[in-house]
Design a protein around this motif. Structure first.
Motif, PDB file in Angstrom:
ATOM      1  N   GLN A  30     -28.921  66.212 -14.315  1.00 46.71           N
ATOM      2  CA  GLN A  30     -28.188  66.438 -13.597  1.00 46.71           C
ATOM      3  C   GLN A  30     -27.151  68.280 -13.297  1.00 46.71           C
ATOM      4  O   GLN A  30     -27.442  69.087 -13.041  1.00 46.71           O
ATOM      5  CB  GLN A  30     -27.037  65.743 -12.793  1.00 46.71           C
ATOM      6  N   ASN A  64     -32.977  69.600  -9.290  1.00 43.31           N
ATOM      7  CA  ASN A  64     -32.454  69.435 -10.535  1.00 43.31           C
ATOM      8  C   ASN A  64     -33.495  68.845 -10.887  1.00 43.31           C
ATOM      9  O   ASN A  64     -34.390  68.331 -10.611  1.00 43.31           O
ATOM     10  CB  ASN A  64     -30.805  68.564 -10.379  1.00 43.31           C
ATOM     11  N   ASN A 114     -34.208  65.785 -12.221  1.00 42.25           N
ATOM     12  CA  ASN A 114     -33.639  64.932 -12.121  1.00 42.25           C
ATOM     13  C   ASN A 114     -34.790  64.760 -10.125  1.00 42.25           C
ATOM     14  O   ASN A 114     -35.574  63.833 -10.629  1.00 42.25           O
ATOM     15  CB  ASN A 114     -32.131  63.406 -11.688  1.00 42.25           C
TER      16      ASN A 114
END
Length: 181
Positions: free
Chosen positions: A98, A163, A165
Motif C-alpha cells: 500500500q 500501488n 498491490n
C-alpha cells in the motif's frame, strides 16, 4: 490477439459521481474489445484486441470515454507482457504494497524528474525510475507525504499512480488470461 492493461488517470466524473466499472467494461465492449474486465474499482481495465499501436488504442479509449461520460480522462496502456515486466521490476518489493507505488507514464521520465522531486520527498521516501516509470516507496501512507501532491501531469507528464498491490494483482490477472500476449 493481444491482452492489454488500460489505466485511467481518474474515475471521478463530477463532484460526487464516480465511474462504475460495469460501464467501463461496456464501453470497451462497444469498441469491439474482447473479454473486458476490471480489477478493483479504481479504473483498471484488461481486455483483448487485435494488435495495434498503444497510442492508437489509447486515443480510441479516450475518445470513447469523452463521448460516453462527457469528460476527458488520460488512459495509459500497456500490453500484458509489458505489465508483467513492470510488476517484476519493482525496486521496492520488500516494502508494504500500500505504501509503494508506481507512476506509469505515457512517455518515459528521465533522471531530471528525480532531481525535481527530491526536494519534496522527505527522508523516509525512496524513488527510482525503471524503464521510464517512477517507483516510489513512500515509507508510510502516501497521503501523509508532501511528495504525492507533486506527482502530477503538469509536473511529470501524462501518467497515473498505482500501488504495488494493484500492480501485482493486475499482473496475476493478465498472466491467467493472456498466455503471454
Amino acid at each position: 490477439m493481444t491482452t492489454y492493461v488500460a489505466l485511467l488517470h481518474s474515475i471521478v466524473l463530477a463532484p460526487g459521481r464516480r465511474l462504475v466499472m460495469a460501464d467501463l467494461k461496456a464501453m470497451a465492449g462497444d469498441l469491439g474489445f474482447n473479454a473486458p474486465r476490471t480489477y478493483v474499482a479504481t479504473g483498471n481495465l484488461v481486455f483483448e484486441a487485435d494488435d495495434a499501436s498503444l497510442a492508437d488504442i489509447e486515443a480510441r479509449l479516450e475518445a470513447a470515454f469523452q463521448a460516453r461520460f462527457g469528460k476527458h480522462v488520460d488512459i495509459i496502456l500497456r500490453t500484458a507482457q509489458a505489465w508483467r515486466k513492470v510488476a517484476a521490476q519493482n525496486p521496492f518489493d520488500d516494502g508494504n504494497g500500500q505504501d509503494v507505488g508506481v507512476r506509469i507514464m505515457r512517455r518515459p521520465l528521465g533522471p531530471e524528474a528525480l532531481s525535481m522531486l527530491e526536494a519534496f520527498a522527505g527522508p523516509q521516501v525512496r524513488m527510482q525510475i525503471v524503464n521510464g516509470d517512477l517507483w516510489v516507496n513512500f515509507g508510510g501512507k502516501p497521503s501523509e507525504t508532501r511528495l504525492l501532491s507533486h506527482l502530477t501531469t503538469r509536473k511529470l507528464g501524462i501518467g497515473t499512480l498505482r500501488n504495488a498491490n494493484t500492480v501485482n494483482g493486475l499482473a496475476k490477472l493478465v498472466a491467467l488470461v493472456s498466455g503471454g500476449g
